[in-house]
Design a protein around this motif. Structure first.
Motif, mmCIF file in Angstrom:
data_model
loop_
_atom_site.group_PDB
_atom_site.id
_atom_site.type_symbol
_atom_site.label_atom_id
_atom_site.label_comp_id
_atom_site.label_asym_id
_atom_site.label_seq_id
_atom_site.Cartn_x
_atom_site.Cartn_y
_atom_site.Cartn_z
ATOM 1 N N SER A 147 31.064 14.347 83.442
ATOM 2 C CA SER A 147 31.582 12.979 83.577
ATOM 3 C C SER A 147 31.455 12.447 85.002
ATOM 4 N N THR A 148 31.398 13.327 85.999
ATOM 5 C CA THR A 148 31.367 12.864 87.390
ATOM 6 C C THR A 148 30.085 13.210 88.143
ATOM 7 N N LYS A 149 29.401 14.273 87.716
ATOM 8 C CA LYS A 149 28.245 14.829 88.449
ATOM 9 C C LYS A 149 28.623 15.185 89.887
ATOM 10 N N ASP A 150 29.896 15.467 90.112
ATOM 11 C CA ASP A 150 30.414 15.776 91.446
ATOM 12 C C ASP A 150 30.805 17.250 91.497
ATOM 13 N N ILE A 151 29.868 18.081 91.950
ATOM 14 C CA ILE A 151 30.117 19.523 91.951
ATOM 15 C C ILE A 151 31.240 19.898 92.911
ATOM 16 N N ALA A 152 31.393 19.151 93.999
ATOM 17 C CA ALA A 152 32.475 19.443 94.944
ATOM 18 C C ALA A 152 33.839 19.253 94.271
ATOM 19 N N ARG A 153 33.934 18.242 93.438
ATOM 20 C CA ARG A 153 35.185 17.983 92.710
ATOM 21 C C ARG A 153 35.482 19.108 91.726
ATOM 22 N N ASP A 175 17.363 23.698 85.174
ATOM 23 C CA ASP A 175 16.658 22.725 84.332
ATOM 24 C C ASP A 175 17.500 21.459 84.128
ATOM 25 N N GLU A 176 18.802 21.629 83.934
ATOM 26 C CA GLU A 176 19.679 20.471 83.752
ATOM 27 C C GLU A 176 19.782 19.649 85.034
ATOM 28 N N VAL A 177 19.872 20.326 86.173
ATOM 29 C CA VAL A 177 19.911 19.620 87.451
ATOM 30 C C VAL A 177 18.607 18.853 87.660
ATOM 31 N N ASP A 178 17.467 19.503 87.372
ATOM 32 C CA ASP A 178 16.163 18.844 87.492
ATOM 33 C C ASP A 178 16.088 17.611 86.592
ATOM 34 N N GLN A 179 16.604 17.731 85.374
ATOM 35 C CA GLN A 179 16.598 16.609 84.427
ATOM 36 C C GLN A 179 17.414 15.444 84.966
ATOM 37 N N ASP A 180 18.555 15.744 85.602
ATOM 38 C CA ASP A 180 19.369 14.684 86.201
ATOM 39 C C ASP A 180 18.580 13.915 87.259
ATOM 40 N N PHE A 181 17.801 14.643 88.067
ATOM 41 C CA PHE A 181 16.974 13.972 89.086
ATOM 42 C C PHE A 181 15.934 13.085 88.446
ATOM 43 N N LYS A 182 15.349 13.544 87.346
ATOM 44 C CA LYS A 182 14.307 12.756 86.679
ATOM 45 C C LYS A 182 14.876 11.505 86.016
#
Length: 186
Positions: A147-153, A175-182
């Motif tokens: 919901s936030t894409k905020d790993i620090a949180r 792969d999921e992190v890469d997909q978020d960038f794309k």
């Protein structure tokens, strides 16, 4: 011990609660639901005493780290806690063991990690997902990250010290992190 995962589908989260209630006890479903909302390690979750809950907050010292945690309780957690307190006003622990025949002769104690693990394992067979006592914490972290894409949180909520540990813990793959960038174009 088999690796367990976060439950990624909201309908499956609700199904697990239903199956725990139906096949085991309302108390096991309450462990699941409170665990999802507090993201505590199972040892800390089961050790919660009603005296640790005041003014809508849970105050406890984490057993693993020794860190103090002050967690505000959301409406769902408060509703479940108040129902349990009303049903068992004499209990000291939120998840107090009361099924043992000798329990009236012994000092009060919480449910065991083993009992919770066994209930979750049986439900995991029905939903065909590897569930365990860490699944609640992992699920909370996963959904906060989604919901936030905020790993620090998420790290702060789980009280982790490393992003890599947190990402692995909640089951986020490269792969999921890469997909978020794309997918995210600005």
């Amino acid at each position: 011990m088999a690796e367990v995962h976060a439950v990624k589908d909201p309908d499956t989260i609700r199904l697990i609660s239903h199956l725990l209630s139906r096949n085991h006890s309302q108390q096991m479903a309450d462990v699941w639901n409170i665990g999802l909302n507090l993201a505590l390690r199972i040892s800390d979750l089961l050790a919660i005493k009603f005296s640790d809950i005041q003014d809508g907050r849970l105050q406890l010292k984490e057993q693993k780290t020794g860190k103090l945690a002050s967690i505000p309780l959301n409406p769902k957690a408060l509703q479940i806690i108040e129902r349990i307190r009303k049903e068992h006003p004499e209990h000291i622990y939120l998840f107090q063991s009361y099924r043992n025949r000798q329990s009236h002769k012994r000092a009060p104690h919480p449910l065991s990690r083993r009992a919770v693990g066994q209930a979750f394992e049986l439900v995991s067979e029905e939903v065909k997902l590897p569930l365990g006592t860490h699944s609640m914490r992992k699920t909370r972290g996963y959904h906060l990250y989604q919901s936030t894409k905020d790993i620090a949180r998420v790290m702060k909520m789980l009280r982790h010290s490393s992003e890599g540990v947190t990402l692995r813990y909640i089951g986020i793959t490269q792969d999921e992190v890469d997909q978020d960038f794309k997918e995210l174009e600005l």
